[in-house]
Design a protein around this motif. Structure first.
Motif, PDB file in Angstrom:
ATOM      1  N   ALA A 263     -24.308  -1.042  12.690  1.00 44.48           N
ATOM      2  CA  ALA A 263     -24.855  -1.297  11.354  1.00 44.48           C
ATOM      3  C   ALA A 263     -25.724  -0.103  10.995  1.00 44.48           C
ATOM      4  CB  ALA A 263     -25.664  -2.584  11.330  1.00 44.48           C
ATOM      5  N   ILE A 264     -25.587   0.378   9.764  1.00 49.41           N
ATOM      6  CA  ILE A 264     -26.328   1.581   9.369  1.00 49.41           C
ATOM      7  C   ILE A 264     -26.647   1.538   7.885  1.00 49.41           C
ATOM      8  CG2 ILE A 264     -24.271   2.973   8.849  1.00 49.41           C
ATOM      9  CD1 ILE A 264     -25.726   5.336  10.212  1.00 49.41           C
ATOM     10  N   PHE A 265     -27.764   2.170   7.507  1.00 50.05           N
ATOM     11  CA  PHE A 265     -28.173   2.247   6.104  1.00 50.05           C
ATOM     12  C   PHE A 265     -27.543   3.457   5.429  1.00 50.05           C
ATOM     13  CE2 PHE A 265     -31.646  -0.197   7.975  1.00 50.05           C
ATOM     14  CZ  PHE A 265     -31.867  -1.181   7.021  1.00 50.05           C
ATOM     15  N   VAL A 304     -12.946  -2.332  13.941  1.00 47.42           N
ATOM     16  CA  VAL A 304     -13.622  -1.246  13.253  1.00 47.42           C
ATOM     17  C   VAL A 304     -14.711  -0.708  14.180  1.00 47.42           C
ATOM     18  CG1 VAL A 304     -14.879  -0.521  11.195  1.00 47.42           C
ATOM     19  CG2 VAL A 304     -13.165  -2.339  11.026  1.00 47.42           C
ATOM     20  N   GLN A 305     -14.518   0.498  14.667  1.00 47.15           N
ATOM     21  CA  GLN A 305     -15.441   1.105  15.630  1.00 47.15           C
ATOM     22  C   GLN A 305     -16.780   1.479  14.991  1.00 47.15           C
ATOM     23  OE1 GLN A 305     -13.451   0.656  18.995  1.00 47.15           O
ATOM     24  NE2 GLN A 305     -14.967   2.266  19.073  1.00 47.15           N
ATOM     25  N   THR A 306     -16.689   2.216  13.884  1.00 46.48           N
ATOM     26  CA  THR A 306     -17.900   2.685  13.205  1.00 46.48           C
ATOM     27  C   THR A 306     -17.663   2.688  11.698  1.00 46.48           C
ATOM     28  OG1 THR A 306     -17.243   5.020  13.259  1.00 46.48           O
ATOM     29  CG2 THR A 306     -18.553   4.202  15.116  1.00 46.48           C
ATOM     30  N   ALA A 307     -18.749   2.689  10.953  1.00 46.64           N
ATOM     31  CA  ALA A 307     -18.704   2.832   9.496  1.00 46.64           C
ATOM     32  C   ALA A 307     -19.956   3.590   9.096  1.00 46.64           C
ATOM     33  CB  ALA A 307     -18.660   1.469   8.817  1.00 46.64           C
ATOM     34  N   ILE A 308     -19.808   4.565   8.188  1.00 51.57           N
ATOM     35  CA  ILE A 308     -20.947   5.418   7.839  1.00 51.57           C
ATOM     36  C   ILE A 308     -20.819   5.878   6.393  1.00 51.57           C
ATOM     37  CG2 ILE A 308     -19.896   7.602   8.550  1.00 51.57           C
ATOM     38  CD1 ILE A 308     -22.643   8.292   9.845  1.00 51.57           C
TER      39      ILE A 308
END
Length: 510
Positions: A263-265, A304-308
């Protein structure tokens, strides 16, 4: 009728000697050859008589590399570049607005003494350190000057002295992160807890404890330092916000139907994106009342490995085990749409944007790192693919977009650079004795830190001549799971399976 020869009598004296031809210095800027005379011709040259304000306007339109060329033209222009602090300003302008804001915020929280000590750790020039620390409050200009000066000082260090603060937990630490102002440290542990440590006074104390029902994979502060988001194996991500009383308060629980891996902003701190084992990425946006609203759901055919986010917060890229990375673009505050996808022949382990938001680098289980570029019609075209000897675990760009780095399962960390003619080439490679989990650039791009299963995090820096070398190593007793820089690049936070977090301050080595 006068004879022509009689006219020559007046010129019977020897003709004046020819003046020696002056060599004029030249330089190249923006593809054009510049010739500026020095010395006695200076007074007849309009360019050299321009007022300082005009030079400032000219420098504002040039890039860092172009200004470096201008200062080589002649002594006068070199002095004008120095007087205008044009290099520092151009260096600062190359970063996205969100990055500039982070640097300004980090500087605003430092006292004069902290800035002085910070600079003195890299130079014996007490006058320089005192001068900059005494006038540190001055908006973009002084922020740029301080950080640019620090980078130049750090680049002269062959090695770093590493001063550690160690936080011990009762369980394995999955990740750790420092807030932009350096006041708070958050740790995520596999016992399901997140602890937020407060460093506002001497020492540290636990300000808030967040509890999940399973392992917490990650924890990260927002770029503006006002929020925090967790990602857990209990299928949730929790958002906390800093209250006026200095206590972190629960604001939202974001739910998936399977494990949340990350999770990322967004850089503007107004959006959060989560990546999950349920084959989706969820995007939430901050509303005026302080609540978080779900606005978009991205579907994949695999985990889904990553999301940015991109630097302008207008796009997201997801990396999936369905062998694709998908790019979605924001149309309105609550509407997003898929723009394109990038394919690999095996799972995509990570994907991230370049600082210009027009490049994406993807890392694949197929041992390939791909750089793709956005076209005028909105599609993304493959520029180049670099083959590695093993699975590429991560890939990311430097803040200025001139480099990207890959971390591989075989322990290799490879830096690629964009050459003057636009082609990408390998410029350096370093090795760990175990798998390299990640490699991350510092906020100014002059350093990078790796995280490896061999229990070390290597600090790699760029020299004045552009080469890269190892400048230090942080050692744990077990795998280093994450390694990141703080907002101003002066500290590195590492989280390890040995149940410790190390906050390592970089100082000049002997």
């Amino acid at each position: 009728m006068h004879d022509i020869k009689t006219n020559a009598m007046e010129g019977s004296q020897s003709p004046p000697p020819k003046r020696a031809r002056l060599e004029t210095p030249t330089g190249t800027s923006a593809g054009r050859l510049i010739t500026v005379p020095d010395g006695e011709q200076k007074e007849n040259t309009t360019l050299l008589n321009l007022p300082s304000v005009t030079f400032s306007q000219i420098f504002h339109s040039l890039k860092l590399k172009e200004i470096r060329s201008v200062q080589k033209v002649c002594t006068h222009l070199r002095d004008v570049v120095k007087e205008n602090r044009a290099l520092a300003k151009a260096w600062f302008r190359q970063f996205p607005a969100s990055h500039q804001d982070q640097l300004k915020m980090a500087m605003a929280t430092k006292t004069n003494k902290q800035v002085y000590d910070w600079l003195k750790s890299f130079t014996n020039d007490e006058t320089l350190a005192k001068s900059l620390s005494d006038r540190r409050q001055g908006g973009n200009y002084l922020t740029a000057l301080l950080y640019f000066t620090k980078i130049n000082l750090m680049s002269g260090c062959k090695t770093f002295t590493l001063e550690d603060t160690i936080i011990c937990e009762e369980h394995e630490v999955e990740s750790a992160h420092l807030s932009v102002d350096g006041r708070y440290l958050a740790t995520a542990c596999n016992d399901g807890t997140v602890k937020i440590y407060d460093y506002s006074t001497d020492g540290s104390r636990v300000n808030t404890t967040i509890t999940h029902d399973n392992i917490v994979r990650s924890v990260i502060f927002s770029p503006n330092g006002k929020h925090l988001v967790t990602a857990s194996w209990d299928n949730t991500a929790m958002i906390y916000s800093l209250g006026d009383d200095g206590v972190w308060q629960h604001k939202a629980t974001l739910t998936h139907i399977n494990v949340v891996l990350s999770a990322i902003f967004s850089p503007n701190s107004c959006h959060v994106i989560t990546a999950s084992l349920d084959n989706t990425a969820q995007l939430h946006s901050l509303k005026a009342d302080g609540s978080w609203e779900p606005v978009h759901l991205i579907h994949h055919n695999g985990i889904v490995q990553t999301a940015i986010f991109s630097a302008d917060s207008c796009r997201v890229v997801t990396a999936s085990r369905d062998m694709t990375a998908k790019i979605h673009k924001r149309k309105t505050d609550v509407e997003w749409q898929e723009e394109d996808s990038i394919s690999h022949s095996f799972a995509v382990m990570s994907a991230s944007f370049g600082p210009d938001c027009c490049h994406v680098v993807t890392a694949g289980q197929d041992r390939i790192a791909k750089v793709s570029m956005k076209q005028a019609d909105g599609s993304w075209e493959l520029l180049i693919a670099f083959h590695h000897k093993d699975q590429v675990n991560s890939a990311s760009f430097s803040p200025n977009g001139r480099y990207f780095v890959t971390a591989c399962e075989d322990g290799s960390v490879t830096i690629f650079g964009r050459q003057a003619y636009g082609k990408w080439e390998q410029v350096a490679i370093f090795y760990h004795k175990g798998a390299a989990r990640s490699a991350t650039f510092s906020p100014d791009g002059s350093l990078l830190v790796t995280a490896s299963n061999d229990g070390t995090a290597k600090i790699i820096g760029q020299e004045d001549d552009g080469t890269w070398s190892e400048k230090g190593k942080i050692v744990h007793k077990d795998s280093v799971l994450t390694a990141t820089f703080n907002a101003d690049g002066s500290r590195i936070v590492t989280a390890s399976s040995d149940k410790t977090v190390r906050i390592t301050e970089l100082r000049r080595g002997n």
